[in-house]
Design an enzyme around this catalytic site. Sequence first.
Site, PDB file in Angstrom:
ATOM      1  CG  ASP A 151      -2.311   0.523   0.908  1.00 53.49           C
ATOM      2  OD1 ASP A 151      -2.394   1.459   0.097  1.00 53.49           O
ATOM      3  OD2 ASP A 151      -3.301   0.038   1.489  1.00 53.49           O
ATOM      4  CD1 TRP A 200      -5.369   3.002  -3.200  1.00 55.69           C
ATOM      5  CD2 TRP A 200      -4.805   4.983  -2.313  1.00 55.69           C
ATOM      6  NE1 TRP A 200      -5.285   2.856  -1.834  1.00 55.69           N
ATOM      7  CE2 TRP A 200      -4.942   4.048  -1.266  1.00 55.69           C
ATOM      8  CE3 TRP A 200      -4.460   6.301  -2.002  1.00 55.69           C
ATOM      9  CZ2 TRP A 200      -4.737   4.388   0.077  1.00 55.69           C
ATOM     10  CZ3 TRP A 200      -4.261   6.646  -0.674  1.00 55.69           C
ATOM     11  CH2 TRP A 200      -4.402   5.696   0.353  1.00 55.69           C
ATOM     12  N   GLY A 201      -3.772   4.136  -8.292  1.00 56.04           N
ATOM     13  CA  GLY A 201      -3.723   4.750  -9.618  1.00 56.04           C
ATOM     14  C   GLY A 201      -2.935   6.040  -9.681  1.00 56.04           C
ATOM     15  CG  ASP A 221      -9.945   1.384  -0.920  1.00 59.14           C
ATOM     16  OD1 ASP A 221      -8.866   1.611  -1.501  1.00 59.14           O
ATOM     17  OD2 ASP A 221     -10.009   0.971   0.247  1.00 59.14           O
TER      18      ASP A 221
HETATM   19  C1  GLA Z   1      -6.121   1.003   1.644  1.00 58.83           C
HETATM   20  C2  GLA Z   1      -6.329   0.020   0.499  1.00 58.83           C
HETATM   21  C3  GLA Z   1      -7.410  -0.975   0.869  1.00 58.83           C
HETATM   22  C4  GLA Z   1      -7.046  -1.680   2.171  1.00 58.83           C
HETATM   23  C5  GLA Z   1      -6.810  -0.662   3.274  1.00 58.83           C
HETATM   24  C6  GLA Z   1      -6.267  -1.290   4.534  1.00 58.83           C
HETATM   25  O1  GLA Z   1      -7.227   1.829   1.768  1.00 58.83           O
HETATM   26  O2  GLA Z   1      -6.649   0.692  -0.669  1.00 58.83           O
HETATM   27  O3  GLA Z   1      -7.578  -1.916  -0.168  1.00 58.83           O
HETATM   28  O4  GLA Z   1      -5.894  -2.458   1.949  1.00 58.83           O
HETATM   29  O5  GLA Z   1      -5.874   0.318   2.868  1.00 58.83           O
HETATM   30  O6  GLA Z   1      -6.005  -0.359   5.531  1.00 58.83           O
END
Ligand code: GLA
Length: 404
Positions: A151, A200-201, A221
């Site tokens: 992430d 996230w792109g 998300d």
């Molecule tokens: C981010 C990611 C989610 C998830 C959360 C966990 O928002 O985009 O898919 O993994 O973190 O905290």
Amino acid sequence: MKKSWNALLVTALAAPQEAAALNNSVGLKPHMGWSSWNVAQCNAASARYALATADKFISLGLKDLGYEYINIDDCWSTKSRDGAGRLVPDPAKWPNGIKPVADKIHSMGLKFGLYGCAGEKTCAGYPGSQGHESGDAAQLAGWGVDFWKYDNCYTPCNQNPRPQTCNSPAGNTRTWYAPMRDAILGVQATRKLHFNLCNWGRDQVWTWGAQYGHSWRMSVDNWGDWASVERIGSAAAGISQYSGPGGFNDLDMLYLGSSKINANQGRLHFGLWAITKSPLVLGLDLEKISAETLAVVRNKGIIDINQDSLGKAATTFRPPGAAAPVGGKIYPYWAGPLSDGVVIGLCAGTSAGTYAVNFKDVPGLGGTRSYSWKEMYTGQTGTGTSVSFNIALHDMRVIKVTTA
Ligand code: GLA
């Protein structure tokens, strides 16, 4: 020329060319599996959920259809590293640690994934891997982990103190991913991990993701509602050319069956993710899955289209007389090549109605000949020069046209 992840693996292993890439690498097809996050966020990051889900993969026939990865998301560790700088599985969630769970899942013919973060902390505030990349990769390899979602929270950007989420644009986010990519390459001899980039792109990750990992989240998300399906699904059309074997756009976990999405929307969600070659990762509690949702996620015809060896993502096309696409809305007409034909997606994204296409207008078909086709949700088949379906609002039809 873009150097693919597989090419990097081949280089790193100094292994013989083509065959070695095929035999040694992962991510040549969109990965299929389950993730804990949408199920119960932090509360589902446990051995109990991982093992119960693995059992369900077998008993519900999901494993036989290709669902393979049991991926534990954020919150599986304790809030601090140990004295030696190692990540520590939360003993309340992993009473015997990670390895016995990974071993058990492997013994069932499945794979096991974990989640980490390129910053100082994960999005939920657990230890991130920045500065610990090679040690963490060695730990993952030692536990037998197969998949590592990575992430982008608490990453370095021009904000002080470092925020959970950097403002966009956040600058060059590749630098967040390179150290872990290299650490994973460093353990390839003992463990081949699928490296899933979750930024996230940002920074147009689809243009460079294949040099860093096997799949990449191309959006923020999926919140489990129709607006998320519209936002993510419509954005997939413009980046289809970047997806291919070894590096796929990840449209985020499947969320159908939630109270925020109806049955029609669930079919479009699954069908569109499948034809755009997104990983198919169930974000569902398999203890509670309904028969209706199960029927969708077990649709073998659609799964086979997603897993087609060509690995080419479908995108939109505009038949003569059709209105132009509208940003943020799901366009009705989609098509993509398959190893033995073409998939056509017809989406009633904005209105119910009759949706028809002449095969001569479909990219990859053309000409005046007649083709055999099968629609995967209704099971309807036919032969001819066109197809036409009445489609309810937000529903979808997925048609495989055979050219062989
Ligand atoms: C981010 C990611 C989610 C998830 C959360 C966990 O928002 O985009 O898919 O993994 O973190 O905290």
